[in-house]
Design a protein around this motif. Structure first.
Motif, PDB file in Angstrom:
ATOM      1  N   MET A  40       0.835  -1.202   0.000  1.00  0.00           N
ATOM      2  CA  MET A  40       0.000   0.000   0.000  1.00  0.00           C
ATOM      3  C   MET A  40       0.871   1.253   0.000  1.00  0.00           C
ATOM      4  O   MET A  40       0.575   2.231  -0.688  1.00  0.00           O
ATOM      5  CB  MET A  40      -0.930   0.003   1.233  1.00  0.00           C
ATOM      6  CG  MET A  40      -2.162  -0.892   1.101  1.00  0.00           C
ATOM      7  SD  MET A  40      -3.027  -0.680  -0.446  1.00  0.00           S
ATOM      8  CE  MET A  40      -3.824   0.902  -0.165  1.00  0.00           C
ATOM      9  N   ALA A  41       1.937   1.220   0.804  1.00  0.00           N
ATOM     10  CA  ALA A  41       2.853   2.375   0.843  1.00  0.00           C
ATOM     11  C   ALA A  41       3.428   2.623  -0.549  1.00  0.00           C
ATOM     12  O   ALA A  41       3.474   3.773  -1.011  1.00  0.00           O
ATOM     13  CB  ALA A  41       3.971   2.124   1.843  1.00  0.00           C
ATOM     14  N   GLY A  42       3.821   1.533  -1.221  1.00  0.00           N
ATOM     15  CA  GLY A  42       4.360   1.658  -2.576  1.00  0.00           C
ATOM     16  C   GLY A  42       3.334   2.254  -3.521  1.00  0.00           C
ATOM     17  O   GLY A  42       3.632   3.171  -4.295  1.00  0.00           O
ATOM     18  N   TRP A  43       2.111   1.751  -3.446  1.00  0.00           N
ATOM     19  CA  TRP A  43       1.051   2.234  -4.340  1.00  0.00           C
ATOM     20  C   TRP A  43       0.794   3.720  -4.117  1.00  0.00           C
ATOM     21  O   TRP A  43       0.740   4.507  -5.054  1.00  0.00           O
ATOM     22  CB  TRP A  43      -0.234   1.422  -4.106  1.00  0.00           C
ATOM     23  CG  TRP A  43      -1.327   1.778  -5.051  1.00  0.00           C
ATOM     24  CD1 TRP A  43      -1.486   1.313  -6.315  1.00  0.00           C
ATOM     25  CD2 TRP A  43      -2.400   2.696  -4.803  1.00  0.00           C
ATOM     26  NE1 TRP A  43      -2.602   1.883  -6.877  1.00  0.00           N
ATOM     27  CE2 TRP A  43      -3.181   2.738  -5.983  1.00  0.00           C
ATOM     28  CE3 TRP A  43      -2.785   3.480  -3.710  1.00  0.00           C
ATOM     29  CZ2 TRP A  43      -4.315   3.532  -6.088  1.00  0.00           C
ATOM     30  CZ3 TRP A  43      -3.916   4.278  -3.819  1.00  0.00           C
ATOM     31  CH2 TRP A  43      -4.668   4.299  -5.008  1.00  0.00           C
ATOM     32  N   LEU A  44       0.663   4.092  -2.823  1.00  0.00           N
ATOM     33  CA  LEU A  44       0.385   5.496  -2.484  1.00  0.00           C
ATOM     34  C   LEU A  44       1.489   6.412  -3.003  1.00  0.00           C
ATOM     35  O   LEU A  44       1.221   7.434  -3.643  1.00  0.00           O
ATOM     36  CB  LEU A  44       0.305   5.643  -0.966  1.00  0.00           C
ATOM     37  CG  LEU A  44      -1.098   5.707  -0.374  1.00  0.00           C
ATOM     38  CD1 LEU A  44      -1.023   5.751   1.144  1.00  0.00           C
ATOM     39  CD2 LEU A  44      -1.823   6.943  -0.904  1.00  0.00           C
ATOM     40  N   LEU A  45       2.737   6.006  -2.736  1.00  0.00           N
ATOM     41  CA  LEU A  45       3.873   6.832  -3.141  1.00  0.00           C
ATOM     42  C   LEU A  45       3.925   6.955  -4.664  1.00  0.00           C
ATOM     43  O   LEU A  45       4.147   8.047  -5.199  1.00  0.00           O
ATOM     44  CB  LEU A  45       5.166   6.203  -2.610  1.00  0.00           C
ATOM     45  CG  LEU A  45       6.450   6.977  -2.867  1.00  0.00           C
ATOM     46  CD1 LEU A  45       6.349   8.360  -2.258  1.00  0.00           C
ATOM     47  CD2 LEU A  45       7.633   6.242  -2.250  1.00  0.00           C
ATOM     48  N   ALA A  46       3.678   5.837  -5.364  1.00  0.00           N
ATOM     49  CA  ALA A  46       3.713   5.865  -6.826  1.00  0.00           C
ATOM     50  C   ALA A  46       2.656   6.814  -7.369  1.00  0.00           C
ATOM     51  O   ALA A  46       2.928   7.621  -8.262  1.00  0.00           O
ATOM     52  CB  ALA A  46       3.501   4.455  -7.370  1.00  0.00           C
ATOM     53  N   VAL A  47       1.447   6.749  -6.810  1.00  0.00           N
ATOM     54  CA  VAL A  47       0.365   7.620  -7.295  1.00  0.00           C
ATOM     55  C   VAL A  47       0.692   9.082  -6.992  1.00  0.00           C
ATOM     56  O   VAL A  47       0.493   9.964  -7.829  1.00  0.00           O
ATOM     57  CB  VAL A  47      -0.979   7.198  -6.662  1.00  0.00           C
ATOM     58  CG1 VAL A  47      -2.066   8.199  -6.982  1.00  0.00           C
ATOM     59  CG2 VAL A  47      -1.375   5.818  -7.150  1.00  0.00           C
ATOM     60  N   LEU A  48       1.231   9.306  -5.783  1.00  0.00           N
ATOM     61  CA  LEU A  48       1.642  10.672  -5.432  1.00  0.00           C
ATOM     62  C   LEU A  48       2.658  11.206  -6.433  1.00  0.00           C
ATOM     63  O   LEU A  48       2.586  12.353  -6.868  1.00  0.00           O
ATOM     64  CB  LEU A  48       2.268  10.677  -4.037  1.00  0.00           C
ATOM     65  CG  LEU A  48       1.391  11.107  -2.871  1.00  0.00           C
ATOM     66  CD1 LEU A  48       2.160  10.978  -1.575  1.00  0.00           C
ATOM     67  CD2 LEU A  48       0.928  12.541  -3.070  1.00  0.00           C
ATOM     68  N   LEU A  49       3.615  10.332  -6.796  1.00  0.00           N
ATOM     69  CA  LEU A  49       4.672  10.772  -7.711  1.00  0.00           C
ATOM     70  C   LEU A  49       4.143  11.031  -9.109  1.00  0.00           C
ATOM     71  O   LEU A  49       4.699  11.830  -9.856  1.00  0.00           O
ATOM     72  CB  LEU A  49       5.803   9.734  -7.755  1.00  0.00           C
ATOM     73  CG  LEU A  49       6.726   9.741  -6.544  1.00  0.00           C
ATOM     74  CD1 LEU A  49       7.703   8.596  -6.621  1.00  0.00           C
ATOM     75  CD2 LEU A  49       7.485  11.055  -6.456  1.00  0.00           C
ATOM     76  N   VAL A  50       3.053  10.354  -9.477  1.00  0.00           N
ATOM     77  CA  VAL A  50       2.459  10.617 -10.797  1.00  0.00           C
ATOM     78  C   VAL A  50       1.911  12.045 -10.842  1.00  0.00           C
ATOM     79  O   VAL A  50       2.104  12.770 -11.814  1.00  0.00           O
ATOM     80  CB  VAL A  50       1.341   9.593 -11.095  1.00  0.00           C
ATOM     81  CG1 VAL A  50       0.525  10.033 -12.296  1.00  0.00           C
ATOM     82  CG2 VAL A  50       1.939   8.223 -11.327  1.00  0.00           C
ATOM     83  N   PHE A  51       1.250  12.446  -9.733  1.00  0.00           N
ATOM     84  CA  PHE A  51       0.628  13.770  -9.741  1.00  0.00           C
ATOM     85  C   PHE A  51       1.583  14.881  -9.322  1.00  0.00           C
ATOM     86  O   PHE A  51       1.437  16.020  -9.739  1.00  0.00           O
ATOM     87  CB  PHE A  51      -0.622  13.764  -8.853  1.00  0.00           C
ATOM     88  CG  PHE A  51      -1.730  12.967  -9.457  1.00  0.00           C
ATOM     89  CD1 PHE A  51      -2.471  13.475 -10.518  1.00  0.00           C
ATOM     90  CD2 PHE A  51      -2.014  11.681  -9.013  1.00  0.00           C
ATOM     91  CE1 PHE A  51      -3.481  12.734 -11.105  1.00  0.00           C
ATOM     92  CE2 PHE A  51      -3.021  10.932  -9.584  1.00  0.00           C
ATOM     93  CZ  PHE A  51      -3.759  11.455 -10.646  1.00  0.00           C
TER      94      PHE A  51
END
Lengths: 75, 364
Positions: A40-51
């Motif tokens: 979940m941490a990975g997913w959240l960070l990845a999505v944050l980095l997209v935006f």
């Protein structure tokens, strides 16, 4: 385009989960928690980095702390 | 114990060699030449001292706490809370170091070979391959290293032999024109890489014969030092004063090779070597990261967290990383200090505390 990236990230995370989840037996409760938290941490960070691609990272913090010492060595 | 595999001391040495050489070899002549000018071949000597110290610290700590990795005895030495905090620092350091290394690797691959491939593809593929190796355990990583090591050395020797006609031995003069200081300053960045030898503290518990661990650790440091010295000398003989102008001197030098208009364009050899070395490097560091994380969380099996951690490593190679990592201030100025602080100073502190505790057991 950004939402496509989010979709791609979600697919990758789901593939990891599909690969790993059946391999964890019932008595690996702690491992399941660790797996879920890290994924979940990975997913959240990845999505944050997209935006927010220019989100300050840990490197910036390290830069702040150690740069004065590094500069001292270069003199 | 969390890992049931066993490796020999020689395998450990073969695993540790690419951890430093893997990403280092392509840029070491340029970073040393920046300060040391034509004394760049002396710099690895100073830098290797840090490697010897790291192996010594790791071995002494392992003697105090046999069968434990750095993660476990940090908790024993510093107490539970402080140990967990220090452990977290290590985890962040290793995921950051691996992310940075993968970034440098990917920049090189996309910069000179796969110029139209998005960098994220290069990053993801190498992490995926490493993740499969790490999932197999320490024995698999060791055998992968053993398999690639001879090919690595062979291609190195081939490049050296074929460059012979292009060498100009006079470039080495004047030796030590400005004293020893420039060569020491040229050793700062490689010294930060040599500090990575503290990773042997994660491998020591899995050795079949721990007593040989120190000897083979030292042999590994010594061979890395020799490799860097030979590379630096070679590049000095080819490029002379202009070495520091090239971003990837060894790669550029390999493009010079031309034997009788027949044997040319050997840069893919260097490329293959670099990919193989980097693959082992990232696998070993990734393995250490996974083992340490599992021990930090008190897990009984480390395999489930390999892929999530790989995913995070990919993100760390993008998150807040300068766009030209290999030339960046971070790589040149910040990382050596950071690396020295985390991998030498903190273990040294641990060792001294462990030493005093051992001498006065009544205080425990």
């Amino acid at each position: 385009m950004k939402w496509a990236s989010v979709l791609g990230i979600t697919v990758v995370v789901m593939l990891i989960t599909l690969y790993e989840w059946p391999k964890m037996t019932k008595n690996l409760k702690k491992e399941k928690w660790a797996f879920v938290t890290l994924t979940m941490a990975g997913w959240l960070l990845a999505v944050l980095l997209v935006f927010l691609p220019s989100l300050p990272g840990p490197n910036d913090l390290i830069d702040m702390i150690f740069k004065p010492f590094g500069k001292l060595l270069q003199e | 114990m969390i890992e049931k595999g066993k490796i020999s001391a020689q395998q450990m040495a073969i695993m540790m060699y690419p951890v430093i050489v893997g990403t280092g070899i392509i840029s070491v002549p340029a970073v040393s030449a920046e300060y040391a000018k034509n004394d760049l071949w002396i710099s690895p000597l100073w830098a290797a001292l840090i490697g010897f110290v790291a192996v010594y610290i790791a071995f002494q700590l392992h003697k105090f706490y046999p069968g434990q990795t750095i993660m476990q005895y940090t908790e024993h030495i510093m107490g539970r809370t402080l140990g967990k905090i220090l452990g977290f620092l290590y985890l962040v350091f290793y995921i950051q170091m691996n992310g940075g290394g993968i970034r440098i690797y990917a920049e090189f691959v996309t910069g000179v070979l796969l110029t139209k491939t998005p960098i994220i593809v290069v990053i993801s593929t190498i992490v995926l391959v490493c993740a499969f190796a790490v999932r197999g355990g320490v024995e698999v990583v060791a055998r992968v290293a053993q398999f690639f090591f001879p090919l690595y050395v062979l291609s190195m020797v081939v490049i050296i032999v074929l460059l012979f006609p292009d060498l100009n031995y006079k470039n080495i003069f004047p030796i030590l024109a400005d004293g020893l200081i420039p060569s020491m300053r040229g050793a700062i960045v490689p010294g930060g890489w040599f500090a990575e030898f503290i990773l042997v503290s994660v491998l020591f518990p899995y050795l079949t014969n721990v007593e040989k661990g120190r000897k083979w650790g030292m042999i590994s440091v010594f061979s890395v030092m020799m490799t860097f010295m030979v590379t630096n000398l070679l590049i000095l003989f080819v490029f002379g004063e202009t070495t520091s102008r090239y971003l990837y001197p060894l790669f550029t030098a390999s493009r010079y090779i031309s034997i009788a208009d027949f044997l040319q364009k050997l840069d893919p050899v260097i490329m293959a070597m670099w990919v193989a070395g980097s693959f082992i490097k990232f696998s070993v560091v990734f393995y250490a990261l996974v083992i340490c994380t599992a021990q930090w969380l008190n897990l009984s099996n480390y395999r489930p967290i390999v892929f999530p951690l790989g995913f995070l490593t990919i993100l760390f190679s993008i998150w807040g990383v300068p766009s030209k990592m290999v030339e960046s201030e971070y790589n040149f100025i910040v990382f050596p200090v950071y690396s020295f602080f985390v991998q030498i100073l903190i273990p040294l502190l641990l060792l001294s505390i462990a030493f005093f505790r051992r001498r006065r057991p009544a205080l425990r």
